[in-house]
Write an enzyme that holds these catalytic residues in place. Structure first.
Site, PDB file in Angstrom:
ATOM      1  N   ASP A 126      15.262  -2.019  39.337  1.00 51.75           N
ATOM      2  CA  ASP A 126      15.555  -1.907  40.764  1.00 51.75           C
ATOM      3  C   ASP A 126      14.895  -0.642  41.297  1.00 51.75           C
ATOM      4  O   ASP A 126      14.645   0.313  40.538  1.00 51.75           O
ATOM      5  CB  ASP A 126      17.065  -1.861  41.011  1.00 51.75           C
ATOM      6  CG  ASP A 126      17.401  -1.920  42.492  1.00 51.75           C
ATOM      7  OD1 ASP A 126      17.227  -2.996  43.094  1.00 51.75           O
ATOM      8  OD2 ASP A 126      17.829  -0.895  43.054  1.00 51.75           O
ATOM      9  N   ASP A 152      22.329  -0.132  40.365  1.00 54.57           N
ATOM     10  CA  ASP A 152      22.069  -1.509  40.785  1.00 54.57           C
ATOM     11  C   ASP A 152      21.417  -2.318  39.661  1.00 54.57           C
ATOM     12  O   ASP A 152      21.691  -3.508  39.506  1.00 54.57           O
ATOM     13  CB  ASP A 152      21.181  -1.528  42.028  1.00 54.57           C
ATOM     14  CG  ASP A 152      21.959  -1.204  43.299  1.00 54.57           C
ATOM     15  OD1 ASP A 152      23.174  -0.951  43.199  1.00 54.57           O
ATOM     16  OD2 ASP A 152      21.350  -1.204  44.382  1.00 54.57           O
ATOM     17  N   HIS A 204      20.822   4.317  50.835  1.00 50.77           N
ATOM     18  CA  HIS A 204      20.879   4.965  49.512  1.00 50.77           C
ATOM     19  C   HIS A 204      21.279   6.435  49.547  1.00 50.77           C
ATOM     20  O   HIS A 204      21.604   7.010  48.500  1.00 50.77           O
ATOM     21  CB  HIS A 204      19.545   4.817  48.776  1.00 50.77           C
ATOM     22  CG  HIS A 204      18.334   5.205  49.573  1.00 50.77           C
ATOM     23  ND1 HIS A 204      18.147   6.455  50.087  1.00 50.77           N
ATOM     24  CD2 HIS A 204      17.233   4.476  49.935  1.00 50.77           C
ATOM     25  CE1 HIS A 204      16.986   6.519  50.718  1.00 50.77           C
ATOM     26  NE2 HIS A 204      16.420   5.319  50.662  1.00 50.77           N
ATOM     27  N   HIS A 258      23.743   2.457  47.501  1.00 56.52           N
ATOM     28  CA  HIS A 258      22.777   1.834  46.602  1.00 56.52           C
ATOM     29  C   HIS A 258      22.118   2.917  45.749  1.00 56.52           C
ATOM     30  O   HIS A 258      21.766   3.990  46.249  1.00 56.52           O
ATOM     31  CB  HIS A 258      21.700   1.096  47.399  1.00 56.52           C
ATOM     32  CG  HIS A 258      22.160  -0.199  47.966  1.00 56.52           C
ATOM     33  ND1 HIS A 258      21.757  -1.420  47.476  1.00 56.52           N
ATOM     34  CD2 HIS A 258      23.012  -0.466  48.978  1.00 56.52           C
ATOM     35  CE1 HIS A 258      22.327  -2.385  48.176  1.00 56.52           C
ATOM     36  NE2 HIS A 258      23.090  -1.831  49.108  1.00 56.52           N
ATOM     37  N   GLU A 281      14.512   2.116  44.952  1.00 53.80           N
ATOM     38  CA  GLU A 281      14.868   2.537  46.303  1.00 53.80           C
ATOM     39  C   GLU A 281      13.609   3.103  46.943  1.00 53.80           C
ATOM     40  O   GLU A 281      12.714   3.617  46.247  1.00 53.80           O
ATOM     41  CB  GLU A 281      15.991   3.584  46.289  1.00 53.80           C
ATOM     42  CG  GLU A 281      17.290   3.115  45.658  1.00 53.80           C
ATOM     43  CD  GLU A 281      17.947   1.957  46.384  1.00 53.80           C
ATOM     44  OE1 GLU A 281      17.637   1.733  47.579  1.00 53.80           O
ATOM     45  OE2 GLU A 281      18.772   1.270  45.753  1.00 53.80           O
TER      46      GLU A 281
END
Length: 238
Positions: A8, A159, A58, A154, A10
């Site tokens: 994952d 995640d 985030h 997040h 960001e």
């Protein structure tokens, strides 16, 4: 041995083609769908501002990211961790688009771009399994009873860890993986194997000594060689 990397990211925003950049990468290693305990987690200085919308998701600020390494400084570690693992991503075009954009910025030393056909995308998996339902990560966690209490914002690694649990559920649950392990698994995976008895537990008789004595006396009264004596051991209960 199937090695997969649940990944994952960001970012500073939602548009890789318009200059948004990666700021966090998190990844979890699975062997035959079981987490090994090995993870990858790095923040990156995007050398541009984080959008307000992304920050609200985030919570990673420009000040926090200002002293982090740029992507070019961590790409070697990332490639070493990914190695020959098959990527597992939720909504893969988004994360793959950002990774490939960062790769392209490296010029001649760039790793080859990631092909979407080589990635397991859990979003279409979820849509096939739950047509017409919400299939974002939060909805899937609610559906499968996965604890997300730690997830106030997040975060790429958290995640990825949650997605690893969702992925196993989409495949049919943890029980589908237990028969696939072999001796090449890491120590964390081997601990799972060792927790399962290698053979059935020995039979424990519930007879008391007095009951066993009466039973032995009855067996002796049947003659020296009853037919069923050929099929059980002398110490086995009849």
């Amino acid at each position: 041995m199937l090695r997969e990397i649940v990944l994952d990211t960001e970012t500073t925003g939602t548009e890789a083609r318009n200059g948004d950049r990666l700021i966090e990468i998190g990844a979890v290693e699975l062997l035959n769908h079981i987490p090994t305990g090995r993870t990858f987690h790095r923040y990156c200085n995007p050398q541009r501002a984080v959008s307000e919308g992304a920050f609200n998701v985030h919570g990673l600020s420009d000040a926090f990211l200002s002293d982090k390494p740029v992507f070019a400084e961590i790409v070697g570690e990332l490639q070493a961790f990914l190695a020959d693992g098959r990527l597992v991503i939720h909504n893969a075009p988004f994360d793959v688009g950002f990774l490939n954009m960062e790769y392209a910025r490296l010029g001649a030393n760039a790793p080859p771009p990631i092909q979407l056909d080589d990635v397991v995308d859990t979003l279409p998996m979820a849509r096939r399994k739950h047509p017409g339902a919400a299939n974002n990560l939060d909805a899937l966690c609610n559906r499968y009873g996965i604890d997300t209490s730690r997830r106030t914002k997040h975060g790429a690694l958290l995640d990825a860890q949650i997605l690893a649990e969702v992925y196993v559920e989409l495949l049919g649950g943890k029980q589908t993986s237990l028969g696939l392990l072999d001796a090449q698994a890491g120590p964390q995976v081997q601990a799972v194997v060792q927790a399962v008895p290698a053979a059935p537990r020995p039979y424990r008789s519930r007879l008391t000594d007095e009951e066993r004595a009466r039973h032995d006396s009855f067996r002796a009264s049947l003659g020296p060689a009853p037919i069923w004596a050929d099929y059980i051991g002398a110490d086995d209960p009849a």
